[in-house]
Design an enzyme around this catalytic site. Structure first.
Site, PDB file in Angstrom:
ATOM      1  N   HIS A 219       3.833  -4.964  -6.981  1.00  0.00           N
ATOM      2  CA  HIS A 219       3.489  -4.004  -5.923  1.00  0.00           C
ATOM      3  C   HIS A 219       4.347  -4.165  -4.667  1.00  0.00           C
ATOM      4  O   HIS A 219       3.846  -4.109  -3.536  1.00  0.00           O
ATOM      5  CB  HIS A 219       2.011  -4.119  -5.567  1.00  0.00           C
ATOM      6  CG  HIS A 219       1.079  -3.740  -6.680  1.00  0.00           C
ATOM      7  ND1 HIS A 219       1.357  -2.722  -7.567  1.00  0.00           N
ATOM      8  CD2 HIS A 219      -0.136  -4.238  -7.050  1.00  0.00           C
ATOM      9  CE1 HIS A 219       0.356  -2.615  -8.437  1.00  0.00           C
ATOM     10  NE2 HIS A 219      -0.552  -3.522  -8.151  1.00  0.00           N
TER      11      HIS A 219
ATOM     12  N   HIS B  34      -4.019   2.637  -5.152  1.00  0.00           N
ATOM     13  CA  HIS B  34      -4.632   1.562  -5.937  1.00  0.00           C
ATOM     14  C   HIS B  34      -6.138   1.520  -5.678  1.00  0.00           C
ATOM     15  O   HIS B  34      -6.684   0.485  -5.274  1.00  0.00           O
ATOM     16  CB  HIS B  34      -3.978   0.232  -5.579  1.00  0.00           C
ATOM     17  CG  HIS B  34      -4.152  -0.840  -6.610  1.00  0.00           C
ATOM     18  ND1 HIS B  34      -5.384  -1.352  -6.950  1.00  0.00           N
ATOM     19  CD2 HIS B  34      -3.252  -1.495  -7.376  1.00  0.00           C
ATOM     20  CE1 HIS B  34      -5.235  -2.295  -7.869  1.00  0.00           C
ATOM     21  NE2 HIS B  34      -3.945  -2.402  -8.149  1.00  0.00           N
TER      22      HIS B  34
ATOM     23  N   GLU C 255      -4.388   3.920 -11.601  1.00  0.00           N
ATOM     24  CA  GLU C 255      -3.240   4.012 -10.706  1.00  0.00           C
ATOM     25  C   GLU C 255      -2.191   4.972 -11.281  1.00  0.00           C
ATOM     26  O   GLU C 255      -1.450   4.611 -12.193  1.00  0.00           O
ATOM     27  CB  GLU C 255      -2.624   2.628 -10.517  1.00  0.00           C
ATOM     28  CG  GLU C 255      -3.605   1.548 -10.100  1.00  0.00           C
ATOM     29  CD  GLU C 255      -3.098   0.170 -10.442  1.00  0.00           C
ATOM     30  OE1 GLU C 255      -1.958  -0.176 -10.056  1.00  0.00           O
ATOM     31  OE2 GLU C 255      -3.836  -0.579 -11.127  1.00  0.00           O
TER      32      GLU C 255
END
Length: 313
Positions: free
Chosen positions: A86, A156, A278
């Site tokens: 991420h 997310h 996601e």
């Protein structure tokens, strides 16, 4: 850090400037939020760092925390073993975004990542536009750069439509014929495997925690027009997720643990408290030429739209 509330008669939403986080989603007549979050802002700098935040600049994983961009190899600071997850420890989810404008039904946030931030090249301008209409919530993300770079943003959020300690008993459907198997580091092997016999979600599947979900479902070979791709049903509410993105990472939340920080219910969030859905491009794309690319060049605009619609179950 600011909390911005938008809504209609059919939905109430709270967005944080920290991480452009979707903090709270509520429907009339329901005492609980449909998404995981909490009232203590410090939690978002700790165990709630991925709770509803916009993760990036490259969501999901990059193997060996390195990628070739514009003919040059870039190395990043790994934050999951040898992997970049991420965007790293200072990704978009850790930044305070600017609030550029808000109305009763919409808010725009923006963030500038300077050249070299997170190890990525290019001065990158990112916007997140949340809006509501009826009982639907829409997020539009855009990004530009002044040098070749990588961009793969994702919301997310963790969803729990019942307000219960776990998502067990929910049913999940995903319109995907294939998924990406992963290795011991949760990185895709490069194979696209048919879902039947393993992760077949083409028909409603009851969640009980045994599924082992932390995988990308292959929705399409490239970004496309807004398309309904997933349906999550609780006892009283069904959520339809539509997206322009070619992938949907489904994570069962098995490692969730907010410690002493309470969630919306007043109790901490533990394993399986929420299900992450996601919408994004496929993980570790720089290492797999056959995956939808995540490159972004000057003069281009990376655009994605995700919409969540809520209806009685």
């Amino acid at each position: 850090m600011a909390a911005i509330r938008i809504g209609t008669a059919d939905i109430a939403v709270t967005v944080l400037s920290f991480g452009a986080a979707l903090q709270d989603v509520r429907l009339p007549g329901m005492a609980h939020s449909l998404t995981l979050g909490g009232p203590v802002m410090a939690a978002y700098e700790g165990p709630m760092g991925y709770f509803g935040t916009v993760v990036g600049p490259v969501a999901n994983r990059i193997a060996r925390a390195q990628a070739r961009i514009g003919g040059r190899m870039y190395r990043f600071a790994a934050n999951e073993g040898t992997t970049l997850l991420h965007g790293g420890a200072t990704g978009t989810q850790t930044r305070v975004w600017s609030v550029d404008g808000a109305t009763a039904t919409a808010v725009r946030l923006s963030l500038t990542l300077e050249d070299g931030d997170d190890g990525f090249p290019g001065r990158r301008q990112i916007t997140a536009d949340y809006s509501v209409a009826g009982s639907a919530l829409t997020l539009r993300l855009t990004a530009t750069t002044d040098a070749p770079t990588l961009m793969n943003l994702a919301s997310h959020g963790y969803w729990n439509l019942n307000g219960s300690p776990t998502t067990f008993g929910h049913t999940l459907t995903v319109a995907a014929d294939a998924y990406l198997p992963t290795d011991a580091d949760n990185l895709p092997t490069g194979e696209r495997r048919p879902v039947w016999g393993t992760f077949d979600l083409r028909h409603p599947r009851r969640i009980d925690g045994s599924e082992g979900f932390d995988h990308n479902f292959c929705l399409a070979p490239a970004p496309r027009s807004l398309t309904d791709v997933a349906w999550l049903a609780g006892d009283r509410v069904t959520m339809t997720l539509a997206t322009t993105e070619p992938g949907l990472q489904v994570y069962d939340g098995r490692a969730l643990n907010t410690g002493s920080f309470p969630g919306h219910s007043g109790r901490p969030c533990g394993p399986f408290a929420g299900l992450a859905l996601e919408a994004q491009r496929w993980p570790d794309a720089p290492r797999h030429p056959g995956f939808p690319p995540v490159t972004l060049d000057p003069g281009e605009t990376c655009r994605q739209v995700t919409e969540w619609r809520f209806n009685p179950a």
